[in-house]
Design a protein around this motif. Structure first.
Motif, mmCIF file in Angstrom:
data_model
loop_
_atom_site.group_PDB
_atom_site.id
_atom_site.type_symbol
_atom_site.label_atom_id
_atom_site.label_comp_id
_atom_site.label_asym_id
_atom_site.label_seq_id
_atom_site.Cartn_x
_atom_site.Cartn_y
_atom_site.Cartn_z
ATOM 1 N N LEU A 1 -9.442 13.311 -13.125
ATOM 2 C CA LEU A 1 -8.841 12.859 -12.272
ATOM 3 C C LEU A 1 -9.542 13.184 -11.005
ATOM 4 N N THR A 2 -9.319 12.122 -10.029
ATOM 5 C CA THR A 2 -9.755 12.313 -8.638
ATOM 6 C C THR A 2 -9.156 13.342 -7.983
ATOM 7 N N ALA A 3 -9.700 14.005 -6.983
ATOM 8 C CA ALA A 3 -8.938 15.207 -6.307
ATOM 9 C C ALA A 3 -9.412 15.233 -4.717
ATOM 10 N N ASN A 4 -8.499 15.420 -3.581
ATOM 11 C CA ASN A 4 -9.117 15.754 -2.527
ATOM 12 C C ASN A 4 -10.274 16.628 -2.571
ATOM 13 N N SER B 1 0.765 -1.000 -0.045
ATOM 14 C CA SER B 1 0.156 -0.002 -0.040
ATOM 15 C C SER B 1 0.905 1.219 -0.046
ATOM 16 N N VAL B 2 0.302 2.308 -1.018
ATOM 17 C CA VAL B 2 1.477 3.500 -1.016
ATOM 18 C C VAL B 2 0.590 4.664 -0.523
ATOM 19 N N ALA B 3 0.955 5.255 0.581
ATOM 20 C CA ALA B 3 -0.018 6.467 0.961
ATOM 21 C C ALA B 3 0.894 7.787 0.366
ATOM 22 N N ASN B 4 0.237 8.403 -0.418
ATOM 23 C CA ASN B 4 0.943 9.677 -1.039
ATOM 24 C C ASN B 4 0.032 10.601 -1.316
ATOM 25 N N PRO B 5 0.173 11.833 -0.661
ATOM 26 C CA PRO B 5 -1.021 12.898 -1.120
ATOM 27 C C PRO B 5 -1.224 13.509 -2.346
ATOM 28 N N VAL B 6 -0.233 13.014 -3.401
ATOM 29 C CA VAL B 6 -0.353 13.517 -4.834
ATOM 30 C C VAL B 6 -0.974 12.466 -5.759
ATOM 31 N N ILE B 7 -1.245 11.047 -5.004
ATOM 32 C CA ILE B 7 -2.006 10.069 -6.039
ATOM 33 C C ILE B 7 -3.279 10.479 -6.259
ATOM 34 N N ALA B 8 -3.674 10.657 -7.539
ATOM 35 C CA ALA B 8 -4.725 10.748 -8.099
ATOM 36 C C ALA B 8 -5.156 9.633 -9.028
ATOM 37 N N MET B 9 -6.401 9.026 -8.991
ATOM 38 C CA MET B 9 -6.767 8.138 -9.846
ATOM 39 C C MET B 9 -7.347 8.669 -11.092
ATOM 40 N N ARG B 10 -6.693 8.178 -12.266
ATOM 41 C CA ARG B 10 -7.042 8.628 -13.479
ATOM 42 C C ARG B 10 -8.271 7.529 -14.100
ATOM 43 N N LEU C 1 -13.868 13.545 -0.422
ATOM 44 C CA LEU C 1 -12.693 12.702 -0.710
ATOM 45 C C LEU C 1 -11.529 13.214 0.064
ATOM 46 N N VAL C 2 -10.942 12.544 1.122
ATOM 47 C CA VAL C 2 -9.896 12.976 1.909
ATOM 48 C C VAL C 2 -8.672 12.199 1.867
ATOM 49 N N ASP C 3 -8.732 10.945 1.446
ATOM 50 C CA ASP C 3 -7.399 9.943 1.191
ATOM 51 C C ASP C 3 -7.549 9.132 0.099
ATOM 52 N N GLU C 4 -6.542 8.906 -0.824
ATOM 53 C CA GLU C 4 -6.314 8.031 -1.855
ATOM 54 C C GLU C 4 -5.055 7.258 -1.578
ATOM 55 N N ARG C 5 -5.298 5.973 -1.693
ATOM 56 C CA ARG C 5 -4.046 5.008 -1.435
ATOM 57 C C ARG C 5 -3.943 4.229 -2.702
ATOM 58 N N LEU C 6 -2.636 3.967 -2.954
ATOM 59 C CA LEU C 6 -2.608 2.918 -4.262
ATOM 60 C C LEU C 6 -1.925 1.387 -3.532
ATOM 61 N N ALA C 7 -2.648 0.533 -3.673
ATOM 62 C CA ALA C 7 -2.370 -0.824 -3.322
ATOM 63 C C ALA C 7 -1.943 -1.730 -4.448
ATOM 64 N N LEU C 8 -0.622 -2.303 -4.420
ATOM 65 C CA LEU C 8 -0.100 -2.983 -5.533
ATOM 66 C C LEU C 8 0.125 -4.225 -5.292
ATOM 67 N N SER C 9 -0.437 -5.340 -6.092
ATOM 68 C CA SER C 9 -0.405 -6.621 -5.816
ATOM 69 C C SER C 9 1.086 -7.043 -6.264
ATOM 70 N N PRO C 10 1.529 -8.107 -5.379
ATOM 71 C CA PRO C 10 3.112 -8.416 -5.608
ATOM 72 C C PRO C 10 3.194 -9.432 -7.075
ATOM 73 N N VAL D 1 -16.787 11.743 -7.904
ATOM 74 C CA VAL D 1 -16.115 10.646 -8.236
ATOM 75 C C VAL D 1 -16.946 9.600 -9.164
ATOM 76 N N LEU D 2 -18.153 9.330 -8.729
ATOM 77 C CA LEU D 2 -19.227 8.537 -9.683
ATOM 78 C C LEU D 2 -19.216 8.998 -11.045
ATOM 79 N N ARG D 3 -19.276 10.233 -11.072
ATOM 80 C CA ARG D 3 -19.215 10.823 -12.745
ATOM 81 C C ARG D 3 -17.949 10.547 -13.486
ATOM 82 N N LYS D 4 -16.839 10.882 -12.598
ATOM 83 C CA LYS D 4 -15.594 10.604 -13.352
ATOM 84 C C LYS D 4 -15.263 9.116 -13.504
ATOM 85 N N CYS D 5 -15.395 8.446 -12.557
ATOM 86 C CA CYS D 5 -14.852 7.112 -12.466
ATOM 87 C C CYS D 5 -15.928 5.756 -12.606
ATOM 88 N N GLY D 6 -17.298 6.167 -12.345
ATOM 89 C CA GLY D 6 -18.100 5.045 -12.426
ATOM 90 C C GLY D 6 -18.236 4.372 -11.031
#
Length: 87
Positions: free
Chosen positions: A17-20, A3-12, A78-87, A27-32
């Protein structure tokens, strides 16, 4: 899963893009719709909402290219976005 916590992560997404500060509707309108959505209602005591308690929503998008996006909304923003990578 990493899991990567980074305040500049935005989901495309398809429509931007999502934004704090985004609302769930934005977010539903942008991303479904997310793959999963959990809503934690404000705590109550004696049938009344505890002062200062708010609704928290946790959304998960993905997996997309081996990654999941974990979004957290507090009181409808939206206050927090994290990126979780699978190994």
């Amino acid at each position: 899963m990493l899991s990567v916590a980074n305040p500049v992560i935005a989901m495309r997404c398809q429509d931007g893009l999502t934004a704090n500060g985004d609302t769930p509707e934005q977010v539903l309108r942008k991303c479904g719709a997310p793959a999963s959505r959990v809503i934690e209602l404000p705590q109550r005591r004696g049938g009344h909402v505890i002062e200062g308690a708010v609704t928290v929503e946790r959304w998960v998008y993905g997996p997309r290219y081996g990654a999941r996006y974990l979004l957290r909304f507090v009181a409808g923003k939206l206050v927090d976005e994290r990126l979780a990578l699978s190994p």
